[in-house]
Design an enzyme around this catalytic site. Structure first.
Site, PDB file in Angstrom:
ATOM      1  N   ILE A  41       0.844  -1.197   0.000  1.00 30.87           N
ATOM      2  CA  ILE A  41       0.000   0.000   0.000  1.00 30.87           C
ATOM      3  C   ILE A  41       0.885   1.254   0.000  1.00 30.87           C
ATOM      4  O   ILE A  41       0.563   2.258  -0.647  1.00 30.87           O
ATOM      5  CB  ILE A  41      -0.951  -0.027   1.223  1.00 30.87           C
ATOM      6  CG1 ILE A  41      -1.979  -1.166   1.065  1.00 30.87           C
ATOM      7  CG2 ILE A  41      -1.652   1.314   1.407  1.00 30.87           C
ATOM      8  CD1 ILE A  41      -2.848  -1.416   2.301  1.00 30.87           C
ATOM      9  N   TYR A 196      -1.585  -6.304  17.584  1.00 32.50           N
ATOM     10  CA  TYR A 196      -1.934  -5.555  16.364  1.00 32.50           C
ATOM     11  C   TYR A 196      -3.179  -4.696  16.614  1.00 32.50           C
ATOM     12  O   TYR A 196      -3.205  -3.509  16.298  1.00 32.50           O
ATOM     13  CB  TYR A 196      -2.163  -6.539  15.220  1.00 32.50           C
ATOM     14  CG  TYR A 196      -2.319  -5.904  13.854  1.00 32.50           C
ATOM     15  CD1 TYR A 196      -1.232  -5.359  13.179  1.00 32.50           C
ATOM     16  CD2 TYR A 196      -3.562  -5.865  13.226  1.00 32.50           C
ATOM     17  CE1 TYR A 196      -1.373  -4.797  11.907  1.00 32.50           C
ATOM     18  CE2 TYR A 196      -3.715  -5.306  11.962  1.00 32.50           C
ATOM     19  CZ  TYR A 196      -2.616  -4.775  11.306  1.00 32.50           C
ATOM     20  OH  TYR A 196      -2.767  -4.214  10.053  1.00 32.50           O
ATOM     21  N   LYS A 200      -3.477  -0.618  16.490  1.00 33.61           N
ATOM     22  CA  LYS A 200      -4.299   0.013  15.450  1.00 33.61           C
ATOM     23  C   LYS A 200      -5.447   0.831  16.063  1.00 33.61           C
ATOM     24  O   LYS A 200      -5.863   1.846  15.501  1.00 33.61           O
ATOM     25  CB  LYS A 200      -4.792  -1.037  14.457  1.00 33.61           C
ATOM     26  CG  LYS A 200      -3.654  -1.644  13.597  1.00 33.61           C
ATOM     27  CD  LYS A 200      -2.952  -0.589  12.735  1.00 33.61           C
ATOM     28  CE  LYS A 200      -1.975  -1.183  11.746  1.00 33.61           C
ATOM     29  NZ  LYS A 200      -1.320  -0.158  10.897  1.00 33.61           N
TER      30      LYS A 200
HETATM   31  P1  NAD Z   1       3.473  -4.095   3.791  1.00 33.64           P
HETATM   32  O1  NAD Z   1       4.156  -5.132   4.618  1.00 33.64           O
HETATM   33  O2  NAD Z   1       3.802  -4.037   2.345  1.00 33.64           O
HETATM   34  O3  NAD Z   1       3.721  -2.651   4.384  1.00 33.64           O
HETATM   35  C1  NAD Z   1       4.242  -2.385   5.647  1.00 33.64           C
HETATM   36  C2  NAD Z   1       5.610  -1.790   5.465  1.00 33.64           C
HETATM   37  O4  NAD Z   1       6.104  -1.366   6.734  1.00 33.64           O
HETATM   38  C3  NAD Z   1       6.620  -2.785   4.896  1.00 33.64           C
HETATM   39  O5  NAD Z   1       7.255  -2.209   3.775  1.00 33.64           O
HETATM   40  C4  NAD Z   1       7.602  -2.982   6.033  1.00 33.64           C
HETATM   41  O6  NAD Z   1       8.934  -3.183   5.608  1.00 33.64           O
HETATM   42  C5  NAD Z   1       7.472  -1.638   6.758  1.00 33.64           C
HETATM   43  N1  NAD Z   1       8.001  -1.705   8.116  1.00 33.64           N
HETATM   44  C6  NAD Z   1       7.834  -2.679   9.044  1.00 33.64           C
HETATM   45  N2  NAD Z   1       8.536  -2.392  10.143  1.00 33.64           N
HETATM   46  C7  NAD Z   1       9.140  -1.194   9.919  1.00 33.64           C
HETATM   47  C8  NAD Z   1      10.003  -0.370  10.658  1.00 33.64           C
HETATM   48  N3  NAD Z   1      10.435  -0.719  11.888  1.00 33.64           N
HETATM   49  N4  NAD Z   1      10.446   0.792  10.116  1.00 33.64           N
HETATM   50  C9  NAD Z   1      10.055   1.141   8.881  1.00 33.64           C
HETATM   51  N5  NAD Z   1       9.239   0.405   8.107  1.00 33.64           N
HETATM   52  C10 NAD Z   1       8.793  -0.748   8.626  1.00 33.64           C
HETATM   53  O7  NAD Z   1       1.936  -4.328   4.033  1.00 33.64           O
HETATM   54  P2  NAD Z   1       0.648  -3.557   3.499  1.00 33.64           P
HETATM   55  O8  NAD Z   1      -0.386  -4.590   3.416  1.00 33.64           O
HETATM   56  O9  NAD Z   1       0.992  -2.743   2.324  1.00 33.64           O
HETATM   57  O10 NAD Z   1       0.274  -2.631   4.744  1.00 33.64           O
HETATM   58  C11 NAD Z   1       0.409  -1.224   4.735  1.00 33.64           C
HETATM   59  C12 NAD Z   1      -0.385  -0.639   5.882  1.00 33.64           C
HETATM   60  O11 NAD Z   1      -1.763  -0.962   5.729  1.00 33.64           O
HETATM   61  C13 NAD Z   1       0.029  -1.168   7.253  1.00 33.64           C
HETATM   62  O12 NAD Z   1      -0.061  -0.120   8.203  1.00 33.64           O
HETATM   63  C14 NAD Z   1      -1.016  -2.205   7.554  1.00 33.64           C
HETATM   64  O13 NAD Z   1      -1.191  -2.434   8.939  1.00 33.64           O
HETATM   65  C15 NAD Z   1      -2.246  -1.572   6.916  1.00 33.64           C
HETATM   66  N6  NAD Z   1      -3.282  -2.544   6.592  1.00 33.64           N
HETATM   67  C16 NAD Z   1      -3.137  -3.416   5.560  1.00 33.64           C
HETATM   68  C17 NAD Z   1      -4.174  -4.294   5.281  1.00 33.64           C
HETATM   69  C18 NAD Z   1      -4.106  -5.279   4.139  1.00 33.64           C
HETATM   70  O14 NAD Z   1      -5.048  -6.037   3.971  1.00 33.64           O
HETATM   71  N7  NAD Z   1      -3.061  -5.288   3.337  1.00 33.64           N
HETATM   72  C19 NAD Z   1      -5.332  -4.293   6.049  1.00 33.64           C
HETATM   73  C20 NAD Z   1      -5.428  -3.395   7.097  1.00 33.64           C
HETATM   74  C21 NAD Z   1      -4.412  -2.497   7.348  1.00 33.64           C
END
Ligand code: NAD
Length: 300
Positions: A41, A196, A200
């Site tokens: 995302i 989590y 959140k």
């Molecule tokens: P993703 O894993 O691609 O994105 C999360 C990113 O955070 C990763 O690139 C990871 O390397 C980075 N990260 C983790 N620890 C870190 C740190 N200590 N310092 C810097 N960066 C760090 O996953 P996503 O699905 O793209 O999720 C993006 C956001 O959307 C997140 O906040 C996630 O909780 C939220 N989200 C996603 C979903 C889904 O279905 N994909 C649903 C609800 C919420």
């Protein structure tokens, strides 16, 4: 310490002049955390903000080559370095910074390098988070390390980035906006997802109090709650859930989708579009709000 991915003397990647769309975010500078993954995302948000006119800094963790998924290797994807090139190809200035949101010196360096190279910060998107099922366990059995790490990334990381970028916005005196990415797990408790969920929910609480606190500085603060959205993180969660339940992944995916009125998972572009709206002038009177982007799953 963060590693700056530079291309040329200026230390910033310049796109072809005038090759990007004239967007509503022309002249703005955005910082997006956790933007290193090709299917994430964060990358989609960074590209959408750039398409709308912003210069964009994408930050992400350094990754062990063994953790890089095959599809990224096959594409030659190099995390935030590749993202900076994509932003440049959209005609905007792109900068990739390797930075860990749990490390205060990294966070300070992101702000410093952004201002040094791009001039100021208008938009912060707090997207970085650990996978939702990292250390999934009952609170009664959870190891303290899991709890503390999740809080440190998802909540303390957001606090550090918001404080550092918020101060830069306040000191410049031109306002700004912050968009926090929460989750449906910030709306409703989920068994075994205690760390989590707690972080959140915390993101939503911080969004509300910050909106009041930063209004005098003309800094808007909003939040989105993605529902299940197709990314490597979500695919990983589905994969591990299927393994744990001893059923095919398709069974888990169908169970998720069956609860979504829109009948499918979300797409990263759909998450990015809402963030772009909240970052733009059409949202000038919106602050402190949390918007579900979940195909109708929840109404609160
Ligand atoms: P993703 O894993 O691609 O994105 C999360 C990113 O955070 C990763 O690139 C990871 O390397 C980075 N990260 C983790 N620890 C870190 C740190 N200590 N310092 C810097 N960066 C760090 O996953 P996503 O699905 O793209 O999720 C993006 C956001 O959307 C997140 O906040 C996630 O909780 C939220 N989200 C996603 C979903 C889904 O279905 N994909 C649903 C609800 C919420």
């Amino acid at each position: 310490m963060p590693e700056l991915l530079r291309n040329g003397k200026q230390g910033v990647m310049m796109g072809k002049l005038g090759s990007g769309p004239d967007g509503v975010l022309d002249g703005k500078v955005a910082v997006v955390t956790g933007a290193a993954r090709y299917r994430g995302i964060g990358r989609a948000i960074a590209l959408r903000l750039a398409a709308d006119g912003a210069d964009v800094v994408g930050t992400g963790l350094a990754r062990d080559p063994s953790e890089i998924p095959a599809h990224e290797r096959e594409r030659g994807w190099r995390g935030v370095a590749s993202l900076a090139e994509e932003i440049s190809a959209l005609g905007r200035r792109g900068l990739g910074i390797i930075a860990d949101v749990t490390d205060q010196s990294d966070v300070d360096a992101v702000v410093r390098e952004t201002i040094d190279t791009l001039g100021h910060i208008d938009i912060l998107v707090n997207n970085a988070a650990l996978p939702s099922d990292a250390g999934v366990a009952s609170i009664l059995d959870m190891d303290d390390e899991t709890w503390l790490t999740t809080v440190d990334v998802n909540l303390n990381g957001l606090y550090r980035m918001t404080k550092a970028c918020g101060r830069a916005m306040r000191d410049r005196g031109e306002g700004g906006c912050i968009i926090n990415i929460s989750s449906m797990a910030g709306r409703v408790g989920l068994a075994n997802y205690g760390a989590y969920c707690a972080t959140k929910f915390g993101v939503i609480g911080l969004t509300q109090q910050l909106a009041i606190e930063l209004a005098p500085h003309r800094i808007r603060v909003n939040c989105t709650c993605p529902g299940s959205t197709t990314t490597d993180m979500m695919d990983g969660t589905i994969h591990r859930s299927a393994e744990a339940a001893g059923i095919p992944e398709d069974g888990i995916r169908k169970a998720i989708v069956s609860q979504i009125p829109w009948g499918r998972q979300g797409r990263v572009e759909e998450q990015a579009a809402v963030v772009a709206f909240l970052a733009g002038p059409d949202a000038s009177y919106i602050t402190g709000q949390t918007l579900n982007v979940d195909g109708g799953l929840r109404f609160d």
